[in-house]
Design a protein around this motif. Sequence first.
Motif, PDB file in Angstrom:
ATOM      1  N   MET A 134       0.848  -1.180   0.000  1.00 48.27           N
ATOM      2  CA  MET A 134       0.000   0.000   0.000  1.00 48.27           C
ATOM      3  C   MET A 134       0.891   1.240   0.000  1.00 48.27           C
ATOM      4  O   MET A 134       1.844   1.330   0.748  1.00 48.27           O
ATOM      5  N   ASP A 135       0.569   2.193  -0.852  1.00 52.65           N
ATOM      6  CA  ASP A 135       1.399   3.386  -0.921  1.00 52.65           C
ATOM      7  C   ASP A 135       1.035   4.390   0.167  1.00 52.65           C
ATOM      8  O   ASP A 135      -0.012   4.297   0.800  1.00 52.65           O
ATOM      9  N   ILE A 136       1.923   5.339   0.339  1.00 49.24           N
ATOM     10  CA  ILE A 136       1.793   6.299   1.433  1.00 49.24           C
ATOM     11  C   ILE A 136       0.566   7.200   1.265  1.00 49.24           C
ATOM     12  O   ILE A 136      -0.032   7.625   2.253  1.00 49.24           O
ATOM     13  N   LYS A 137       0.166   7.463   0.023  1.00 50.57           N
ATOM     14  CA  LYS A 137      -1.004   8.316  -0.207  1.00 50.57           C
ATOM     15  C   LYS A 137      -2.269   7.679   0.355  1.00 50.57           C
ATOM     16  O   LYS A 137      -3.109   8.359   0.926  1.00 50.57           O
ATOM     17  N   LYS A 138      -2.408   6.370   0.199  1.00 46.76           N
ATOM     18  CA  LYS A 138      -3.590   5.694   0.732  1.00 46.76           C
ATOM     19  C   LYS A 138      -3.502   5.562   2.244  1.00 46.76           C
ATOM     20  O   LYS A 138      -4.503   5.674   2.939  1.00 46.76           O
ATOM     21  N   GLN A 139      -2.306   5.294   2.751  1.00 51.02           N
ATOM     22  CA  GLN A 139      -2.145   5.148   4.197  1.00 51.02           C
ATOM     23  C   GLN A 139      -2.494   6.424   4.940  1.00 51.02           C
ATOM     24  O   GLN A 139      -3.074   6.380   6.019  1.00 51.02           O
ATOM     25  N   LEU A 140      -2.118   7.578   4.379  1.00 53.81           N
ATOM     26  CA  LEU A 140      -2.321   8.853   5.054  1.00 53.81           C
ATOM     27  C   LEU A 140      -3.513   9.629   4.504  1.00 53.81           C
ATOM     28  O   LEU A 140      -3.721  10.783   4.888  1.00 53.81           O
ATOM     29  N   ASN A 141      -4.276   9.008   3.597  1.00 54.34           N
ATOM     30  CA  ASN A 141      -5.457   9.636   3.019  1.00 54.34           C
ATOM     31  C   ASN A 141      -5.114  11.004   2.426  1.00 54.34           C
ATOM     32  O   ASN A 141      -5.719  12.018   2.759  1.00 54.34           O
ATOM     33  N   VAL A 142      -4.127  11.033   1.531  1.00 50.21           N
ATOM     34  CA  VAL A 142      -3.606  12.266   0.954  1.00 50.21           C
ATOM     35  C   VAL A 142      -4.360  12.620  -0.318  1.00 50.21           C
ATOM     36  O   VAL A 142      -4.585  11.764  -1.171  1.00 50.21           O
ATOM     37  N   GLU A 143      -4.735  13.882  -0.431  1.00 45.67           N
ATOM     38  CA  GLU A 143      -5.323  14.422  -1.651  1.00 45.67           C
ATOM     39  C   GLU A 143      -4.426  15.558  -2.123  1.00 45.67           C
ATOM     40  O   GLU A 143      -4.234  16.543  -1.419  1.00 45.67           O
ATOM     41  N   VAL A 144      -3.868  15.405  -3.333  1.00 42.60           N
ATOM     42  CA  VAL A 144      -2.989  16.434  -3.889  1.00 42.60           C
ATOM     43  C   VAL A 144      -3.674  17.055  -5.092  1.00 42.60           C
ATOM     44  O   VAL A 144      -4.060  16.359  -6.022  1.00 42.60           O
ATOM     45  N   ALA A 145      -3.833  18.362  -5.055  1.00 36.78           N
ATOM     46  CA  ALA A 145      -4.370  19.138  -6.167  1.00 36.78           C
ATOM     47  C   ALA A 145      -3.366  20.261  -6.446  1.00 36.78           C
ATOM     48  O   ALA A 145      -2.513  20.549  -5.599  1.00 36.78           O
ATOM     49  N   PRO A 146      -3.450  20.908  -7.591  1.00 38.73           N
ATOM     50  CA  PRO A 146      -2.477  21.962  -7.895  1.00 38.73           C
ATOM     51  C   PRO A 146      -2.471  23.117  -6.890  1.00 38.73           C
ATOM     52  O   PRO A 146      -1.450  23.753  -6.686  1.00 38.73           O
ATOM     53  N   ASP A 147      -3.607  23.374  -6.246  1.00 37.86           N
ATOM     54  CA  ASP A 147      -3.692  24.512  -5.342  1.00 37.86           C
ATOM     55  C   ASP A 147      -3.815  24.141  -3.867  1.00 37.86           C
ATOM     56  O   ASP A 147      -3.860  25.014  -3.014  1.00 37.86           O
ATOM     57  N   ARG A 148      -3.871  22.843  -3.546  1.00 37.09           N
ATOM     58  CA  ARG A 148      -3.975  22.453  -2.143  1.00 37.09           C
ATOM     59  C   ARG A 148      -3.557  20.999  -1.940  1.00 37.09           C
ATOM     60  O   ARG A 148      -3.590  20.189  -2.855  1.00 37.09           O
ATOM     61  N   VAL A 149      -3.187  20.709  -0.703  1.00 37.17           N
ATOM     62  CA  VAL A 149      -2.842  19.346  -0.284  1.00 37.17           C
ATOM     63  C   VAL A 149      -3.563  19.093   1.029  1.00 37.17           C
ATOM     64  O   VAL A 149      -3.548  19.930   1.933  1.00 37.17           O
ATOM     65  N   ILE A 150      -4.213  17.933   1.122  1.00 41.01           N
ATOM     66  CA  ILE A 150      -4.888  17.518   2.356  1.00 41.01           C
ATOM     67  C   ILE A 150      -4.308  16.182   2.772  1.00 41.01           C
ATOM     68  O   ILE A 150      -4.140  15.288   1.928  1.00 41.01           O
ATOM     69  N   LEU A 151      -3.957  16.031   4.041  1.00 41.33           N
ATOM     70  CA  LEU A 151      -3.468  14.752   4.536  1.00 41.33           C
ATOM     71  C   LEU A 151      -3.907  14.520   5.960  1.00 41.33           C
ATOM     72  O   LEU A 151      -4.207  15.460   6.694  1.00 41.33           O
ATOM     73  N   GLN A 152      -3.961  13.251   6.329  1.00 42.75           N
ATOM     74  CA  GLN A 152      -4.284  12.836   7.690  1.00 42.75           C
ATOM     75  C   GLN A 152      -3.107  11.991   8.189  1.00 42.75           C
ATOM     76  O   GLN A 152      -3.057  10.790   7.953  1.00 42.75           O
ATOM     77  N   PRO A 153      -2.159  12.603   8.886  1.00 42.36           N
ATOM     78  CA  PRO A 153      -0.913  11.912   9.233  1.00 42.36           C
ATOM     79  C   PRO A 153      -1.044  10.778  10.244  1.00 42.36           C
ATOM     80  O   PRO A 153      -0.149   9.947  10.351  1.00 42.36           O
TER      81      PRO A 153
END
Length: 168
Positions: free
Chosen positions: A1-20
């Motif tokens: 499982m990659d880190i984006k799924k583990q931390l629930n990361v959403e990357v967009a050009p104008d914002r980043v959301i993560l749950q560490p």
Amino acid sequence: MDIKKQLNVEVAPDRVILQPNRRLKTSLIWMAGIAVVVGIGVAIFFPVLSEGPKVLGLALVVYLAGHGLYDYLFHYNVGYEFDKYTNTVYKINPPFGKKKIMRLDEMVLFTQMVTGEWYYAIGIKKKQFLKNYKISPSFDDGKASKKMLIEFEEMVLNPIMALVPEAL
């Protein structure tokens, strides 16, 4: 499982959301499982147990349930939003809503070390050691941790740093 799924990361050009703290899921499951097993054990053997084991078992159930609930409410669901358009870093906690914690241009990224493990944290310049926020999982010297670190830096940290305005 990659880190984006583990931390629930959403990357967009104008914002980043993560749950560490999403990696707490296994700990929460273990705590709930142990609390249920101890609770069932105390309930089954309640008539034959003396006062000490009854109190100990019930105290353990209450502690595990309370600690699990605290972790779930104040750690597991906490997220951070880095928004370029509003130049703001938000802390998102579902029971308590979205709260502005700092501006992107005053954010400083640094590492913190706790008991042999370290993690990335953010804070306000010149106040980062008074109040800071953990934005990464903990890393150690193991191979899996080093691989996860590289993945975190490439997929999460670089997009966050791309949002931070350059110093003039």
